[in-house]
Motif scaffolding. Structure first.
Motif, PDB file in Angstrom:
ATOM      1  N   PRO A  40       1.026  -1.229   0.113  1.00  0.00           N
ATOM      2  CA  PRO A  40      -0.116   0.047  -0.075  1.00  0.00           C
ATOM      3  C   PRO A  40       0.978   1.297  -0.116  1.00  0.00           C
ATOM      4  N   ARG A  41       0.446   2.189  -0.544  1.00  0.00           N
ATOM      5  CA  ARG A  41       1.229   3.585  -0.595  1.00  0.00           C
ATOM      6  C   ARG A  41       0.433   4.772  -0.325  1.00  0.00           C
ATOM      7  N   LYS A  42       0.813   5.742   0.154  1.00  0.00           N
ATOM      8  CA  LYS A  42       0.103   6.960   0.408  1.00  0.00           C
ATOM      9  C   LYS A  42       0.577   7.815  -0.544  1.00  0.00           C
ATOM     10  N   TRP A  43      -0.527   8.603  -1.213  1.00  0.00           N
ATOM     11  CA  TRP A  43      -0.291   9.300  -2.526  1.00  0.00           C
ATOM     12  C   TRP A  43      -0.501  11.034  -1.813  1.00  0.00           C
ATOM     13  N   ARG A  44       0.412  11.851  -2.099  1.00  0.00           N
ATOM     14  CA  ARG A  44       0.239  13.025  -1.643  1.00  0.00           C
ATOM     15  C   ARG A  44      -0.995  13.811  -2.243  1.00  0.00           C
ATOM     16  N   GLY A  45      -1.740  14.246  -1.311  1.00  0.00           N
ATOM     17  CA  GLY A  45      -3.189  14.778  -1.980  1.00  0.00           C
ATOM     18  C   GLY A  45      -4.128  13.915  -2.061  1.00  0.00           C
ATOM     19  N   VAL A  46      -4.013  12.641  -1.939  1.00  0.00           N
ATOM     20  CA  VAL A  46      -4.982  11.576  -2.480  1.00  0.00           C
ATOM     21  C   VAL A  46      -5.360  10.849  -1.113  1.00  0.00           C
ATOM     22  N   GLY A  47      -4.167  10.387  -0.721  1.00  0.00           N
ATOM     23  CA  GLY A  47      -4.259   9.520   0.491  1.00  0.00           C
ATOM     24  C   GLY A  47      -3.677   8.229   0.207  1.00  0.00           C
ATOM     25  N   GLU A  48      -4.176   7.430   1.304  1.00  0.00           N
ATOM     26  CA  GLU A  48      -3.697   6.025   1.019  1.00  0.00           C
ATOM     27  C   GLU A  48      -4.424   5.090   0.107  1.00  0.00           C
ATOM     28  N   ILE A  49      -3.745   4.388  -1.000  1.00  0.00           N
ATOM     29  CA  ILE A  49      -4.206   3.466  -1.970  1.00  0.00           C
ATOM     30  C   ILE A  49      -3.822   2.177  -1.799  1.00  0.00           C
ATOM     31  N   PRO A  50      -4.585   1.165  -1.321  1.00  0.00           N
ATOM     32  CA  PRO A  50      -4.088  -0.131  -1.364  1.00  0.00           C
ATOM     33  C   PRO A  50      -3.618  -0.657  -2.535  1.00  0.00           C
TER      34      PRO A  50
END
Lengths: 84, 350, 370
Positions: C271-281
């Motif tokens: 999973p990764r956090k995307w700046r401005g979007v949040g965590e996307i599994p």
């Protein structure tokens, strides 16, 4: 992600596929490029280079399709447009 | 948009930086900020207000141009030149951009302890040859040595004076709507030649710096009676920055046709690989001239007589509005605004 | 330059523009995913050639922009250490963290170096055995093979002084997140051509079917983008929702298999956090356990360091295509490339930076001279 530039392979060195590299020419500039990911590429072929790695060969016949597509649309127009 | 605690939204007196960055010397937005917010207000006078490459001054009945430039290039030697050739030609060209005949240079060396004497000898020899080619005399100088680790090998400052032998005011304030814009040759060679010699970004190339004096074609233009309104040599920040500076200083619009601007194939190749825009790459032997439309033909003929400006082309026209902007008509027919770069161009992957 | 210049031809561009105008009967909103495409669109003015009804919105296609604040902070911590030689692509140097950026840290004396290729960082580690060489491995799938090879070679040379700070992100999960979000107005996609060069485009087929959106794998030159838009609009006008390949000169359906293999060998999906979007599994790549010794977060004990995104920057909305840069109140005022609020203004690929640098002005009455 984005910046990959087409260049022409000038030399290929290295027998070990993981260390396969070569010189690629970009309009007169030459840079050493890792060719491990294009095992089928030969001297003279064009490859797309991203951060020092060739990620694909450029298919010359497909390259022309953009223009054939456009021409085909032009031909269709001739048939579709009412005579003026 | 609300401000936040980190101060991003709050404009500080000189941007938000409390330390000088490399970009402050890049010729782009931050350099401009330093000039506008620190230097010009501190030393306020008419000559500075002109915001041109050199100062146009009256002294004892004569009109002289006075300019200075410092050279901090790394590496010291590159294809087509070295820090010495740059040091001489840089100031010679600044004077030429005022429409002056460059005559005398001063030179200050700041040398890092431990620099091989042989390196200094090579640089000085380059300067000797460059001065002879530009027909200028180096008449005074200074030498300082700094501790090892504090000088990148060698820094050079040159200052120069030249005589203005005509009555024209060659400066952004003389530019008029309807003027044509001439570019003296292809762009991007110097910046990419230096880039090619820089560790970590090496590529094999035959790109040589275009470092050269441009006083001769400029003086020829003036002798031929061309009503030169403005000149600017294209150094750091490239063609784009020079155009923006003139547009802003003259409060006129400069409209450029992208297809008219020449870039050599290998320079383009180098720019494409690193993701650089040739419009912003440094040059050291190129200039733009803004002349009335009626004088454009003669100007082109005069420039063609000199090797350094043999490939001069018309690249655009001055308009009245929108004020202070440079517009570029792209290869595919759309028009956009050209702005200063906001920092140095950095090699990119995206 | 061969395979570049032909695709910048003005007459051909006008031809595509005319053809597009002929087939467009309704308004359509398309998203181009890749920042490089955004850059080309704004630089060449491709959107000026589109018919009034066709709108291009810009997606989160800039790995620099989507690198979470937390990771920038970790990079800054590592780069500031005296024993570290921190290597990065140029793109990352100006991205703002909480209070500073890599360029400023470099100005304050840190050993921060720009490299063109991850292998340059590996080479530095070999030639500077007394330094801890850390490489900032940012990118979409396009860059993963290069980063995988860097780890492979570091392992082969048994380098004890090389590590990578990994921030790899994957495109299809991001597209799915966008498509499944409330208020998504995207009706068709131009998929990122170089990502697909590596990965192929089989991953997009289920997306096209599930969300009934056409997805056209598109290149980066003006003609590529125009043809991609044409193919997408043609599908929409015809009620189709398929994956098509405009960039066939570089992209094959299965992608680059040897590259995918090495990526799978060195990395696993996380999973990764995307700046401005949040965590996307399942939207990122991380080093596999057997290569974790090359993970800079482990080496510098930063796995439990966290930082929250500041709320002011609207780049998230821009990256989701729900706002255009010039619609943001901060655009050009409190947020400019000199003092950016978010990465989209700093990165050369960021939509905001592209708009700022190449912004258009009404030039209707002024002569363009030639």
């Amino acid at each position: 992600m984005c910046l990959a530039i087409p260049g022409r392979i000038v030399t290929i060195d290295g027998v070990d596929p993981m260390l396969r590299s070569g010189k690629v020419d970009f309009a007169g500039i030459q840079k050493r490029v890792n060719l491990s990911y294009v095992p089928e590429a030969r001297v003279g072929d064009y490859v797309l280079v991203h951060v020092g790695f060739a990620i694909s060969t450029v298919d010359e016949s497909e390259a022309a399709q953009v223009f054939e597509y456009l021409k085909a649309m032009g031909d269709l127009t001739e048939i579709e447009e009412p005579p003026s | 948009m609300s401000t936040n605690e980190t101060g991003f939204g709050c404009p500080l007196p000189i941007g938000r930086h409390s330390r000088v960055l490399l970009a402050h010397g890049g010729g782009g937005q931050l350099t401009s900020q330093l000039l506008e917010q620190l230097f010009i207000p501190a030393f306020r006078n008419d000559a500075l207000a002109e915001r041109h490459d050199g100062a146009r001054l009256s002294m004892g009945g004569a009109t002289v141009a006075f300019s200075t430039d410092s050279f901090v290039v790394r590496p010291l030697f590159f294809a087509g030149g070295d820090i010495g050739t740059l040091a001489v030609n840089g100031t010679v060209n600044d004077l030429a951009m005022c429409g002056a005949r460059p005559q005398y240079l001063s030179c200050g060396f700041i040398i890092e302890e431990g620099l091989a004497l042989e390196v200094l000898e090579r640089v000085v020899d380059s300067m000797r040859l460059a001065a002879a080619a530009a027909v200028v005399a180096l008449v005074t100088g200074d030498t300082k040595v700094v501790d090892r680790g504090k000088g990148d090998g060698l820094y050079i400052n040159t200052a120069g004076i030249g005589l203005i032998e005509h009555g024209l005011v060659v400066a952004p304030s003389s530019v008029r709507a309807g003027d044509l814009i001439i570019l003296s040759g292809d762009i991007g060679r110097h910046g990419m030649a230096v880039m090619a010699a820089r560790e970590g970004l090496e590529f094999e190339s035959a790109i040589e710096s275009d470092c050269a004096p441009v006083a001769a074609p400029v003086l020829d233009l003036l002798d031929a009676g061309v009503e030169v309104h403005c000149l600017r040599d294209l150094t750091r920040g490239g063609l784009a920055s020079a155009l923006v500076e003139i547009a802003e200083a003259s409060r006129l619009q400069l409209a450029i046709d992208e297809t008219a601007v020449a870039v050599r194939d290998d320079v383009r190749g180098a720019c494409e690989i690193l993701g650089f825009d040739p419009m912003y790459v440094a040059n050291e032997g190129r200039f733009i001239a803004l002349v009335p439309e009626t004088d454009a033909d003669i100007a082109m003929r005069v420039l063609a007589r000199h090797e350094v400006s043999r490939a001069a082309v018309l690249i655009g026209r001055v308009g009245a509005a929108p004020e202070g902007l440079v517009t570029l008509r792209s290869r595919i027919g759309a028009t956009r605004v050209v702005d200063r770069l906001s920092g140095e161009q950095l090699p990119r992957i995206c | 330059m061969k395979f570049i210049d032909e695709y910048r031809d003005g007459d051909a561009a006008a031809g595509f523009a005319r053809a597009l105008a002929r087939i467009t009967t309704r308004p359509w909103t398309l998203m181009e995913v890749c920042g490089g495409q955004t850059h080309a669109i704004v630089k060449f003015g491709v959107d000026e050639l589109l018919p009034k009804g066709v709108t291009l919105v810009h997606g989160p296609g800039c790995p620099v922009c989507v690198t979470p604040l937390e990771l920038i902070e970790k990079a800054l911590i590592i780069a500031s250490r005296p024993e570290v030689t921190f290597c990065s692509f140029g793109d990352m140097l100006r991205v703002p963290g909480l209070s500073t950026d890599l360029l400023s840290v470099k100005a304050a004396g840190a050993d921060v170096r720009i490299v063109y290729s991850p292998l340059d960082a590996v080479e530095l580690a070999r030639t500077l055995p007394d330094r801890e060489v850390v490489f900032f491995a940012v990118g979409f799938e396009t860059t993963a093979p290069a980063n995988a090879m860097a780890v492979f070679q570091a392992a082969r040379h048994q380098l004890a002084n090389f590590s990578m700070l990994v921030s790899h992100v994957l495109v299809p999960p991001a597209m799915e997140a966008l498509l499944s979000a409330e208020g998504s107005r995207v009706q068709g996609f131009l998929a990122a051509g170089h990502v697909c060069t590596v990965m192929g485009f089989t991953e997009y087929e289920p997306l096209a079917a599930k969300y009934k959106v056409p997805i056209v794998v598109t290149g980066f030159e003006p003609l590529d983008i125009l043809q991609g838009v044409y193919m997408c609009v043609k599908q929409l006008e015809g009620g189709r929702a398929e994956v098509e390949n405009q960039y066939a000169r570089a992209v094959r359906r299965q992608g680059n298999v040897p590259a995918q293999q090495l990526v799978r060998q060195m990395f696993e999906v996380v999973p990764r956090k995307w700046r401005g979007v949040g965590e996307i599994p399942a939207s990122g790549l991380g080093l596999r356990a057997e290569y974790r010794r090359f993970d800079a977060e482990v080496r510098f004990d930063l796995e439990n360091t966290h930082a929250d995104e500041p709320p002011e920057c609207l780049s998230g909305l821009i990256m989701q295509g729900r706002m255009k840069p010039h619609e943001c109140p901060a655009f050009g005022t409190s947020c400019t490339p000199e003092h950016p609020l978010g990465a989209t203004m700093v990165s050369s690929e960021g939509a905001c930076a592209a708009y700022y640098r190449y912004r258009r002005v009404r030039v209707d009455t002024v002569s363009t001279g030639n």
